[in-house]
Design a protein around this motif. Sequence first.
Motif, short mmCIF file in Angstrom:
data_model
loop_
_atom_site.label_atom_id
_atom_site.label_comp_id
_atom_site.label_asym_id
_atom_site.label_seq_id
_atom_site.Cartn_x
_atom_site.Cartn_y
_atom_site.Cartn_z
N ILE A 1 70.61 63.23 57.26
CA ILE A 1 70.15 61.97 56.96
C ILE A 1 68.57 61.80 57.51
CG2 ILE A 1 70.20 59.68 58.45
CD1 ILE A 1 73.10 59.93 58.33
N ARG A 2 68.08 62.55 58.60
CA ARG A 2 66.93 62.78 58.97
C ARG A 2 65.82 63.42 57.86
NH1 ARG A 2 65.65 61.90 64.46
NH2 ARG A 2 66.49 59.39 64.66
N SER A 3 66.52 64.22 57.08
CA SER A 3 65.70 65.03 56.00
C SER A 3 65.71 64.03 54.77
CB SER A 3 66.29 66.46 55.72
OG SER A 3 66.36 67.04 56.92
N ILE A 4 66.13 63.01 54.77
CA ILE A 4 66.18 62.36 53.48
C ILE A 4 64.73 61.85 53.00
CG2 ILE A 4 66.77 60.15 52.25
CD1 ILE A 4 69.76 60.42 53.67
N SER A 5 63.98 62.29 52.06
CA SER A 5 62.74 61.77 51.63
C SER A 5 61.89 62.71 52.07
CB SER A 5 62.53 60.50 51.83
OG SER A 5 63.48 59.47 51.38
N ARG A 6 62.24 63.75 52.75
CA ARG A 6 61.22 64.70 53.59
C ARG A 6 60.99 66.05 52.37
NH1 ARG A 6 59.21 63.06 58.46
NH2 ARG A 6 60.82 61.53 59.35
N GLN A 7 59.95 66.64 52.56
CA GLN A 7 59.57 67.86 51.81
C GLN A 7 60.36 68.93 52.23
OE1 GLN A 7 55.53 68.88 52.37
NE2 GLN A 7 54.84 66.87 51.93
N MET A 8 60.85 69.05 53.43
CA MET A 8 61.84 70.19 53.48
C MET A 8 62.93 69.70 54.73
SD MET A 8 59.12 72.28 56.03
CE MET A 8 60.39 73.81 56.13
N THR A 9 63.69 70.71 55.20
CA THR A 9 64.97 70.06 56.20
C THR A 9 63.95 69.85 57.50
OG1 THR A 9 66.42 71.62 55.21
CG2 THR A 9 66.73 70.84 57.53
N LEU A 10 64.35 68.52 58.01
CA LEU A 10 63.78 68.19 59.43
C LEU A 10 64.87 68.37 60.27
CD1 LEU A 10 61.49 66.74 60.74
CD2 LEU A 10 62.77 64.67 60.40
N TRP A 11 64.44 69.63 61.13
CA TRP A 11 65.25 69.95 62.13
C TRP A 11 65.03 69.35 63.29
CZ3 TRP A 11 69.49 73.06 61.10
CH2 TRP A 11 69.20 73.84 59.89
N LEU B 1 61.68 73.68 71.89
CA LEU B 1 62.77 74.08 70.85
C LEU B 1 62.72 73.93 69.51
CD1 LEU B 1 65.86 74.66 70.44
CD2 LEU B 1 66.28 72.40 70.70
N LEU B 2 61.85 72.72 69.15
CA LEU B 2 61.90 72.31 67.69
C LEU B 2 60.68 73.16 66.93
CD1 LEU B 2 62.59 68.48 67.95
CD2 LEU B 2 64.13 70.32 67.39
N ASN B 3 59.83 73.68 67.74
CA ASN B 3 58.94 74.62 66.90
C ASN B 3 59.17 75.81 66.56
OD1 ASN B 3 56.42 72.80 66.45
ND2 ASN B 3 56.36 72.65 68.99
N PHE C 1 61.85 76.24 64.57
CA PHE C 1 62.47 75.85 63.10
C PHE C 1 61.25 75.57 62.24
CE2 PHE C 1 65.77 74.47 66.11
CZ PHE C 1 66.84 74.92 65.70
N PRO C 2 61.42 76.15 60.94
CA PRO C 2 60.40 75.67 60.11
C PRO C 2 60.13 74.31 59.82
CG PRO C 2 62.55 76.30 59.04
CD PRO C 2 62.60 76.76 60.29
N ARG C 3 58.63 74.03 59.82
CA ARG C 3 58.31 72.57 59.87
C ARG C 3 57.06 72.42 58.78
NH1 ARG C 3 61.25 70.62 63.87
NH2 ARG C 3 60.38 68.31 63.44
N THR C 4 56.86 71.28 58.48
CA THR C 4 55.63 71.20 57.77
C THR C 4 54.52 71.00 58.55
OG1 THR C 4 56.13 68.86 57.73
CG2 THR C 4 56.80 69.85 55.82
N ALA C 5 54.68 70.60 59.63
CA ALA C 5 53.70 70.39 60.94
C ALA C 5 54.19 70.75 62.39
CB ALA C 5 52.91 69.03 60.85
N PRO C 6 53.55 71.06 63.29
CA PRO C 6 54.03 71.34 64.40
C PRO C 6 54.65 70.18 65.10
CG PRO C 6 51.96 72.66 64.30
CD PRO C 6 51.87 71.72 63.19
N TYR C 7 55.66 70.33 65.88
CA TYR C 7 56.27 69.18 66.46
C TYR C 7 55.59 69.02 67.73
CZ TYR C 7 59.68 66.20 68.82
OH TYR C 7 60.24 65.27 69.24
N VAL C 8 55.35 67.52 68.03
CA VAL C 8 54.49 67.20 69.09
C VAL C 8 55.18 65.97 69.75
CG1 VAL C 8 52.51 67.98 68.14
CG2 VAL C 8 53.03 65.39 67.56
N GLY C 9 56.36 65.57 69.31
CA GLY C 9 57.10 64.53 69.93
C GLY C 9 57.35 63.52 68.76
N TRP C 10 58.56 62.51 69.38
CA TRP C 10 59.10 61.66 68.39
C TRP C 10 58.39 60.44 68.77
CZ3 TRP C 10 61.38 61.83 63.91
CH2 TRP C 10 62.07 60.89 63.45
#
Length: 387
Positions: free
Chosen positions: A108-118, A206-208, A210-219
Amino acid sequence: MPPRLASFDAYRGIALFLIGLHELLLLDEVAALHPDSPVWQFIRFHTSHVPWSGCSLHDLLMPSFVFLMGVSMVFSINARQARGDTRRQLTQHAVLRALGLIFLGIFIRSISRQMTLWTFDETLTQMGLACLPVFALAFCSMRARALACASFLLLHWLIYALHPILPPHADPTAWNTPAGWPHDFTGFFAHWNHNRNAGWAFDVWLLNHFPRTAPYVGWLGGYTTLNFIPTISSMILGLIAGTWIKNNSTPVRRLVITGVAGILLGLGLHYGGICPIVKHLWTPAWVCLSGGICMLVLAGFHQLMDVQKHSRWAFLFIVIGMNPLAFYLMRHALEAWMAEAVHRHFGTRYVMLLGPQMQSIMTGVPSLLFITLVVYWMYRRKIFLRL
């Protein structure tokens, strides 16, 4: 007692319907365009999350799902045991269900994203992470459940309280904190500030990985993976309530007493300076407050619908509540497609019928009706999406 109680499905269906109203009609955004209207501002408050500390009607929807999952677990296990399932089969099903919920939330969180949003803070993912410990407690005594509930809350409180208080970010927007954020705590409660707390620090680590389009910095909403720890306690409260309803001929009194006690405890923790009420971090004070409210709501529904048999008024909500996963997934997966379909087939004249400020409502009403009709069609044909 009948194998399926209308109160559970109606409560869950109402929560889902309210989510549909918020997400598809965007009532809070419409209300923002009417700042001088007390009615619209009331609607705005209760169809959106509070910025940080406090509680609105919309804030209580996810706790209701979590609580009701604990309630339904009691009856699900009982039904499977009646069919002859062994403990091993029950455990296998629980593991598969947990994994299914975790990955559905990520989907659900990955819908409309360029890649899986972990990310592990979506509602279904949090429920998946929490359900195995609660499943194990379903075979334990009430005393063990209560002790486990308190232990998970204490563990979560200690993780935050023992973590150093972090200073404000030099550039808040770079860490997904809105510029000029006015809701930070001072003093001891600063351990629970937005994107400067133990849960945030854990996720940055933790979340960094996983592969991401940009580094995780917070929700932006401030939610964290560690919310699953107190979510276990919220689900245990549902487990306790479900057991009372299943085994006790007069459970309403227990539900009401426990509900009032939970609300008072949550308020006491907050105003006593021990722990703030923050839904975004699922703090122990929030678990007590929301859990108490859920107990009272369930008590009311159970008395009205299961004891007094007044359930006809809630038929639509019962239908939705019997197929919660189907409704929830369609709401997320089909949202953009349904909005495009409304604009394509109904045209601009319909969408703008009540003016530009109301176009999200004109788009959302047919979308919500479509999902409801599909769920009703599934109900008529006895098609239920389950994990």
